[in-house]
Each structure stands twice: as C-alpha cells, then as structure tokens.
Design an enzyme around this catalytic site. Structure first.
Site, PDB file in Angstrom:
ATOM      1  N   LYS A 178       0.876  -0.916   0.024  1.00 45.10           N
ATOM      2  CA  LYS A 178      -0.003  -0.151  -0.066  1.00 45.10           C
ATOM      3  C   LYS A 178       0.760   1.202   0.046  1.00 45.10           C
ATOM      4  CE  LYS A 178      -2.089   2.585   3.114  1.00 45.10           C
ATOM      5  NZ  LYS A 178      -1.877   3.918   2.271  1.00 45.10           N
ATOM      6  N   GLU A 254      10.869   1.591   9.814  1.00 40.19           N
ATOM      7  CA  GLU A 254      11.566   2.702   9.672  1.00 40.19           C
ATOM      8  C   GLU A 254      10.718   3.848   9.903  1.00 40.19           C
ATOM      9  OE1 GLU A 254      14.569   2.358   9.307  1.00 40.19           O
ATOM     10  OE2 GLU A 254      14.930   0.420   8.222  1.00 40.19           O
ATOM     11  N   CYS A 288      13.551  11.362   5.934  1.00 42.19           N
ATOM     12  CA  CYS A 288      13.553  11.116   7.460  1.00 42.19           C
ATOM     13  C   CYS A 288      14.925  11.424   7.915  1.00 42.19           C
ATOM     14  CB  CYS A 288      13.332   9.608   7.394  1.00 42.19           C
ATOM     15  SG  CYS A 288      14.098   8.512   6.065  1.00 42.19           S
ATOM     16  N   GLU A 390       9.503  16.023  15.620  1.00 46.34           N
ATOM     17  CA  GLU A 390       9.701  15.876  14.219  1.00 46.34           C
ATOM     18  C   GLU A 390       8.702  16.816  13.644  1.00 46.34           C
ATOM     19  OE1 GLU A 390       8.784  12.533  11.666  1.00 46.34           O
ATOM     20  OE2 GLU A 390      10.446  12.546  10.974  1.00 46.34           O
TER      21      GLU A 390
HETATM   22  P1  NAD Z   1       2.484   8.017   7.793  1.00 45.21           P
HETATM   23  O1  NAD Z   1       2.760   7.249   9.107  1.00 45.21           O
HETATM   24  O2  NAD Z   1       1.387   9.085   7.991  1.00 45.21           O
HETATM   25  O3  NAD Z   1       2.029   7.225   6.607  1.00 45.21           O
HETATM   26  C1  NAD Z   1       3.055   6.156   6.049  1.00 45.21           C
HETATM   27  C2  NAD Z   1       2.044   5.050   5.675  1.00 45.21           C
HETATM   28  O4  NAD Z   1       1.240   4.455   6.560  1.00 45.21           O
HETATM   29  C3  NAD Z   1       0.903   5.624   4.608  1.00 45.21           C
HETATM   30  O5  NAD Z   1       0.824   4.651   3.432  1.00 45.21           O
HETATM   31  C4  NAD Z   1      -0.309   5.557   5.498  1.00 45.21           C
HETATM   32  O6  NAD Z   1      -1.399   5.278   4.685  1.00 45.21           O
HETATM   33  C5  NAD Z   1      -0.111   4.342   5.970  1.00 45.21           C
HETATM   34  N1  NAD Z   1      -0.993   4.396   7.570  1.00 45.21           N
HETATM   35  C6  NAD Z   1      -1.243   5.668   8.089  1.00 45.21           C
HETATM   36  N2  NAD Z   1      -1.878   5.014   9.505  1.00 45.21           N
HETATM   37  C7  NAD Z   1      -2.010   3.532   9.309  1.00 45.21           C
HETATM   38  C8  NAD Z   1      -2.461   2.780  10.216  1.00 45.21           C
HETATM   39  N3  NAD Z   1      -3.260   3.055  11.251  1.00 45.21           N
HETATM   40  N4  NAD Z   1      -2.570   1.519   9.802  1.00 45.21           N
HETATM   41  C9  NAD Z   1      -1.917   1.079   8.655  1.00 45.21           C
HETATM   42  N5  NAD Z   1      -1.286   2.040   7.629  1.00 45.21           N
HETATM   43  C10 NAD Z   1      -1.322   3.131   7.966  1.00 45.21           C
HETATM   44  O7  NAD Z   1       3.957   8.654   7.223  1.00 45.21           O
HETATM   45  P2  NAD Z   1       4.074   9.807   6.107  1.00 45.21           P
HETATM   46  O8  NAD Z   1       3.452  11.284   6.809  1.00 45.21           O
HETATM   47  O9  NAD Z   1       3.600   9.152   5.013  1.00 45.21           O
HETATM   48  O10 NAD Z   1       5.540   9.930   5.866  1.00 45.21           O
HETATM   49  C11 NAD Z   1       6.400  10.742   6.911  1.00 45.21           C
HETATM   50  C12 NAD Z   1       6.901  10.258   8.111  1.00 45.21           C
HETATM   51  O11 NAD Z   1       7.822   9.021   7.617  1.00 45.21           O
HETATM   52  C13 NAD Z   1       7.987  10.993   8.848  1.00 45.21           C
HETATM   53  O12 NAD Z   1       7.664  10.698  10.191  1.00 45.21           O
HETATM   54  C14 NAD Z   1       9.330  10.369   8.523  1.00 45.21           C
HETATM   55  O13 NAD Z   1      10.310  10.688   9.357  1.00 45.21           O
HETATM   56  C15 NAD Z   1       9.034   9.097   8.315  1.00 45.21           C
HETATM   57  N6  NAD Z   1       9.957   8.495   7.197  1.00 45.21           N
HETATM   58  C16 NAD Z   1      11.019   7.384   7.898  1.00 45.21           C
HETATM   59  C17 NAD Z   1      11.787   6.965   7.091  1.00 45.21           C
HETATM   60  C18 NAD Z   1      13.087   6.169   7.832  1.00 45.21           C
HETATM   61  O14 NAD Z   1      13.729   5.464   6.971  1.00 45.21           O
HETATM   62  N7  NAD Z   1      13.133   6.054   9.126  1.00 45.21           N
HETATM   63  C19 NAD Z   1      11.924   7.191   5.763  1.00 45.21           C
HETATM   64  C20 NAD Z   1      11.173   8.027   5.310  1.00 45.21           C
HETATM   65  C21 NAD Z   1      10.065   8.492   5.878  1.00 45.21           C
END
Ligand code: NAD
Length: 486
Positions: A178, A254, A288, A390
């Site tokens: 997804k 991650e 990130c 963050e």
């Molecule tokens: P997010 O957590 O809002 O969403 C990520 C994914 O999870 C999306 O596909 C979303 O639809 C899904 N999701 C959201 N709630 C969910 C639930 N309850 N159950 C299942 N799936 C769910 O993150 P984002 O806003 O898309 O990305 C930004 C975040 O990602 C920042 O915090 C960033 O630091 C982090 N990030 C971390 C890394 C790493 O390698 N550590 C890399 C990139 C981004």
C-alpha cells in the site's frame, strides 16, 4: 474534463473500487486524478491472491529465475523512466533534478542490487561432533516469510516502496503493498511494469487507500499476513504494532527522526555550510534523514548562522519542472498546516527567525499550492517543542556548544535516533564522536551518502530492525536449520 482513475492491482488484474479519492497536485492544488480506495473485501482478495501465489510458479522458481525477473522489472522502470519521473513530480511537487537523479534511478537500482545479492548469497554450515564419532552436518536454509505487507510513505514514494519490495521479492515472498494515499501514481506504474515483466499473478498486489479505517488498517490487521514492513511516522508505527499484536508477526519499522548535525570549530567551514543546508532542505526537509537540529561550536556560531542564512535565501523555490529548482512545495495542504503550525509555535516559544517562517508568494497558480519558505531559527531552549518534535519540513534550529562532551549530550538528547552528521577535520574526533551518537546512521563530513549494502535504520523511536544489503534479506527470510546425522 474526465479524470483518469488509478486502479488496484490484485491477482494480476487492474481493478477499480466503488469508493474513490482525489489525488491532488501540491504545486497548485489541482486534481491530478482519482484513485480507487480498497475496501475490506478487496484487501482480503489481495492477501488471499498473495497466499495462493506462494503455492504457484513463484514458489518453485529457482533463485536465478527470480533474480532474472527482478532485473526485468528494473529494465521496465528504466524503459519508462520519464513517465516515472513525471508521476513522482506530479504527486509530490519534488524537483525534476531530484526525481531524475535520486528517486527513480534508486527505484531501479533497488531491484538490481537485491536480485544480484540473492544469486550469490551463501549459507551457514557446521560440522558437529557426535559421541559415535561419525558427526552431523548442520546447514541453514533461508525460506520466505510468506505474505508480506508493505506500507510506504509519501516522501520518496518509489524509492522507499522498492527498498522493501525488491528484497522481499528476491527472498521469495509474495506481497500486498500500500503506497501512501498522497503518492499513488508511481506505485501504479510499477504494477504495470511488474505485469509487463511477467511477475506471476498474485506475487505482487497493490492496494490504494488511507491508514486508519481504510486499506492500511485492514491490511496490517489481516490474520493471513506473515510480516509487516513499514516506513512512516513513529505514531503510525505504534498503531500498526497494536494492530499486528493479535496475530504476532515480524515487524520492520523505519520511523521518524529529529536528526542532529554537529559542527566543530575545526570543520571545513564551507563544506559544513553546504552539507548542512543540503541536509536541512533536500526534498523540502521531507527526508527522514534531514537535519532539524544544528549544533555549532560557539566560536563559529554567528558566522555559520549567517552563511546558512545565505544558502537558504539563495535556494530557488519554484516550478518542479525547471531544471534549476532546488525546492518544490510540501506534499499536501494538511502537511503544510502542520509545518506552519510549528513555524507559529516557534514564534510563541520565543525563537528568533533568521530567515523564512512564512509562505512564499508567486502571483500565479502556485499561490493555491502547498508551499512554505525554508526557515532557520535560533534561540530556543532544548526542551522547546520545536527542538523536540519532528516537523518534517524545511526548518532547522541552530544553537551553540562549547565542548565535545556537551555537543554529544545535546545531539543525543532526543527520543529519536535515526541519523546524525558530524563536521570536523580531526578524524580521531570524528570516530570518537560518531561512536557515541545514539543514532542508526552517522555521517562524518558528508550527509546522505548511501551504499545500499550498509545497515539502514534507527534506534529509540526511530525504528525497529535494519534494512540494507543482507540486513534486508535477513528480515524477509527465515532461516531453518537442517541437521543430518552422518
Ligand atoms: P505516515 O505514518 O502518516 O504514513 C505512512 C503510511 O502508513 C501511509 O501509506 C499511510 O496510509 C499508512 N498508515 C497510516 N496510518 C496507518 C494505520 N493506522 N495502519 C496502517 N497504515 C497506516 O507517514 P508519512 O506522513 O507518509 O511519512 C512521513 C514520516 O515517515 C515521517 O515521520 C518520516 O520521518 C518517516 N520516514 C521515515 C523513514 C525512515 O527510513 N526511517 C523514511 C521516510 C520517512
């Protein structure tokens, strides 16, 4: 105008849903297309298709055959390179320069790296003494986990999705993926590429939708998922952990960060300024690994802040398609509201704005987009929320330190631990400080220099486990030990 519709890819077919949502271009707020939103039944169909495919040709394919198919996927991405670049730019507003030099090439590279790795991977073998003197032979055999749920974020859509898909497929798993609801386009193109490459039906399934009460939650709480790999916010990670708890399954996380950069008084000044500007503002601060806390030795502080200000103000914020654009908009209006709320909070917490703090004005359709100014602030205490939380936007707080011990303590004073950058020309100090960093990835005199074989991941609230090279393959395959009495 009729908008096109992005479909799911389930059991080798592209399918629609009765419910759809809009995909918005953050450059100007216009609708790009509609996207099918998977319901519970469709998520179940995708999971069952993946389960079924484990028993099909994919499950009996040799490693060589699997690797050859993954190379075909990489070829397919490269053959449609311009389409992928355009899709990524439309969904995210990121610059042409970034999409064409980082996002899409890495999407293809991920498939090649892991396809080649599994072809040459060895396995453990032990000769074991036994009382009868004849001995026994132990060897381990990596087996796929089964059906892996892949949940990806929006900041590097194709890059981070394929960073999980490629090793999971190389290890022989079947997938239900997804992408983020903000960035469905490149994932849908990838499904077309998988289809054209001849990946058997059901091996790769793609579902679109949101997180809570939508496709993400239906997928991560599904009883027949064997493992979950997730990149996104720490808070979402904990929701997924709760959803997965009932059925007990391996998780690879991650998560978020509040990464520090330390600039010592012996740093190569220009390189440190250049590197810190890059680490604060790449992809609009939406990586990130981006730096949000900068600690500068007090002897350099004023000069460094002035030089960083100059860099921030020289950046070209503009049309993603312009070759010289450095920074596009944020991903969405919702995210812009969040980032702007931190700009406001910074002022309330007593920050001094060195530059930025607001929204750029263009006088054209971009004024309807999700833009913010690159921003530098100083003067906050270490327990200010803007220094602790963050933000995930183009903003960094700069403060000073006097001693090495103090710098280490300040950098480590975070509930996150993803990445850190250290700038010093004293290589002994570089080593000494790097090993004290409570972070998964530490750069010395550089930032975001990647080797795909190295461990990638965070400590504390920044994640669980490591991706990269053999670390990815270790997650996506479970070794079974076979003991033969001789
Ligand atoms: P997010 O957590 O809002 O969403 C990520 C994914 O999870 C999306 O596909 C979303 O639809 C899904 N999701 C959201 N709630 C969910 C639930 N309850 N159950 C299942 N799936 C769910 O993150 P984002 O806003 O898309 O990305 C930004 C975040 O990602 C920042 O915090 C960033 O630091 C982090 N990030 C971390 C890394 C790493 O390698 N550590 C890399 C990139 C981004």
């Amino acid at each position: 105008m009729t908008l096109s519709i992005l479909h799911h890819y389930i059991a080798g077919e592209f399918v629609d849903s009765s419910k759809r949502f809009d995909n918005i271009n953050p450059v100007n707020g216009q609708r790009i297309c509609q996207v099918a939103e998977a319901d519970k039944k469709q998520v179940n169909q995708a999971v069952m298709a993946a389960k079924e495919a484990l028993r099909g040709p994919w499950g009996s394919m040799s490693v060589q055959q699997r690797a050859a198919l993954l190379h075909k996927v990489a070829d397919g991405i490269e053959a449609r390179f311009d389409e992928f670049v355009a899709a990524e730019m439309r969904d995210t507003g990121k610059s042409l320069q970034q999409a064409s030099s980082i996002d899409i090439p890495r999407g293809a590279a991920n498939f090649r790296v892991f396809a080649d790795m599994v072809k040459t991977a060895g396995s453990e073998c032990f000769h074991t003494d036994t009382p009868d003197g004849k001995g026994a032979l132990n060897y381990s055999l990596p087996k796929p986990l089964g059906v892996v749920a892949v949940i990806a974020p929006w900041n590097l859509p194709l890059l981070l999705l394929t960073w999980k898909l490629a090793p999971a497929l190389a290890a022989g798993n079947c997938i239900v993926a997804k992408p983020s609801e903000e960035t469905p386009s490149s994932a849908t193109l990838l499904a077309e590429v998988m289809h054209e490459a001849g990946i058997p039906p059901g091996v790769f399934n793609l579902i679109h939708g949101f997180g809570p009460n939508s496709a993400g939650e239906y997928l991560t709480s599904h009883a027949h998922i064997d493992a979950i790999t997730f990149t996104g916010e720490s808070r979402t990670g904990s929701a997924i952990m709760r959803a997965a708890a009932e059925h007990v399954k391996p998780l690879s996380f991650e998560l978020g960060g509040k990464n520090a950069a330390i600039i010592f008084d012996d740093a190569d000044f220009d390189a440190a300024v250049e590197g810190t500007a890059r680490s604060a503002f790449t992809n609009g601060g939406q990586v990130c690994l981006c730096t949000e806390r900068v600690y500068v030795h007090s002897s350099l502080f004023e000069r460094f802040v002035a030089a960083l200000k100059q860099k921030a103000e020289a950046m070209k914020i503009g049309w993603p398609t312009d070759a010289d654009t450095d920074m596009g908009p944020l991903i969405s209006f919702e995210h812009r509201n969040k980032v702007l709320s931190y700009y406001k909070l910074a002022a309330e917490e007593g920050a001094t704005f060195v530059t930025g703090g607001s929204v750029p004005e263009f006088g054209d359709e971009r004024d309807q987009g999700a833009w913010v100014q690159p921003t530098l602030i100083t003067g906050l205490s270490e327990d200010a929320r803007c220094v602790k939380e963050e933000i995930f936007g183009p903003i960094a707080h700069i403060s000073s330190f006097d001693t090495e011990e103090q710098a280490v303590a300040l950098a480590n004073n975070s509930k996150y631990g993803l990445a850190a950058a250290i700038w010093t020309q004293d290589i002994s100090r570089g080593h000494r400080v790097a090993r004290q960093m409570e972070a998964g990835m530490i750069w010395v005199n550089t930032w975001y220099l990647r080797d795909l074989r190295t461990p990638f991941g965070g400590v504390k609230m920044s994640g669980i486990g490591r991706e990269g090279g053999q670390h990815s393959l270790n997650f996506y395959a479970e070794p079974s030990n076979i003991c033969i009495k001789l």
